[in-house]
Enzyme design. Structure first.
Site, PDB file in Angstrom:
ATOM      1  N   SER A  95      49.606  47.874  46.834  1.00  0.00           N
ATOM      2  CA  SER A  95      49.507  47.580  45.411  1.00  0.00           C
ATOM      3  C   SER A  95      50.902  47.500  44.784  1.00  0.00           C
ATOM      4  CB  SER A  95      48.618  48.642  44.747  1.00  0.00           C
ATOM      5  OG  SER A  95      48.279  48.279  43.429  1.00  0.00           O
ATOM      6  N   ASP A 217      38.858  41.443  45.457  1.00  0.00           N
ATOM      7  CA  ASP A 217      39.656  42.532  44.894  1.00  0.00           C
ATOM      8  C   ASP A 217      39.689  42.344  43.380  1.00  0.00           C
ATOM      9  OD1 ASP A 217      41.676  44.223  43.952  1.00  0.00           O
ATOM     10  OD2 ASP A 217      43.035  43.830  45.628  1.00  0.00           O
ATOM     11  N   HIS A 246      40.290  47.075  46.224  1.00  0.00           N
ATOM     12  CA  HIS A 246      41.741  47.128  46.098  1.00  0.00           C
ATOM     13  C   HIS A 246      42.377  48.171  47.017  1.00  0.00           C
ATOM     14  CE1 HIS A 246      45.485  46.255  44.063  1.00  0.00           C
ATOM     15  NE2 HIS A 246      45.656  47.525  43.720  1.00  0.00           N
TER      16      HIS A 246
END
Length: 270
Positions: A95, A217, A246
């Site tokens: 991320s 996602d 995610h």
């Protein structure tokens, strides 16, 4: 243990000639890598750490000004590597930490020699000729929800981001680490992430980049993986996984771990 190591709960495990850094994203901590670490320790020296602001770090160390940009986090990564006297590493960033690793590689290309990104995005807001997945109003509502009732927001946000119901172990795990963050720090970190724009820096990332993305996602549309591939300054490769959510390394480890290992071991530099 040095000051930086202690502040970031740095853990060194495994042994090998190559060093791998595992960096977590928003709302989690180093425990998000628990399914991957056992597969690395026989062949690599693995560095785990917590980003400042994670619920496992001392909130007194969180400098709101320093961490109002992703550069603040990137300088932390470089400080950790320097304190551990690491000469070079493979950086696996989940991320927001994918972009933190990208910044670190621009600043110190000698230190970060390869980037593996999981669920990465250079910008979350839509823009002219760019689909990030969120409108400004969406983000503003998210910030307001965090401010009005942080616990309720965590309970609603976790299953949306992870993908799955509240009963799943991965959702419960993410809910736990998310709720562990101090609410004002969580809001500040979220604002820094969702308002960041790293698109202009991608061309300066010249190290090999392996881009790994879930098919579905909520936080990162699938088109972003191709955008990164087209805009990174060096060689890159994309793999879209048949996973939902995610945090696939937490929710679908059976699928994700072999793919991560393949990209860690495989070189596109030659």
């Amino acid at each position: 243990m040095g000051v930086v190591e202690e502040a970031h709960n740095v853990k060194l495990v495994g042994s090998g000639d190559q060093t791998i850094v595992l960096a977590h994203g928003f709302g989690t901590d180093q425990s998000v890598w628990k399914h991957l670490v056992p597969h690395l320790v026989d062949d690599y020296r693995v560095i785990l750490f917590d980003n400042m602001g994670a619920g496992t770090t001392n909130p007194d160390y969180f400098d709101f000004e320093r961490y109002s940009t992703l550069e603040g986090y990137a300088y932390d990564v470089i400080a950790i590597l320097e304190e551990l006297r690491v000469k070079s590493c493979i950086f696996v960033g989940h991320s927001v930490s994918a972009m933190i690793g990208a910044i670190a590689s621009i600043t110190r290309p000698d230190l970060v020699t390869k980037l593996v990104t999981v669920s990465a995005s250079p910008r979350y807001l839509n823009d002219a000729n760019y689909y990030g997945g969120f409108e400004k109003e969406d983000i503003q509502q998210l910030f307001e929800a965090m401010q009005s009732n942080y616990k309720a927001w965590c309970d609603g946000f976790a299953p949306l981001v992870v993908g799955g119901d509240m009963e799943s172990v991965a959702v419960q795990e993410f809910s736990r680490t998310l709720f562990n963050m101090r609410p004002d720090i969580a809001l500040s970190v979220a604002q820094t992430i969702f308002q960041s724009d790293m698109r202009h820096l991608l061309c300066h990332v010249t190290i090999p980049c392996h881009i790994i993305q879930s098919m579905k996602d909520l936080a990162v549309p699938i088109v972003i993986s191709e955008y990164l591939h087209q805009n990174f300054g060096g060689k890159s490769i994309v793999e879209v996984m048949q996973t939902d959510g995610h945090l696939p390394q937490l929710s679908s480890p059976d699928v994700v771990i072999p793919i991560l290992l393949k990209h860690i071991r495989y070189s596109i530099a030659t």
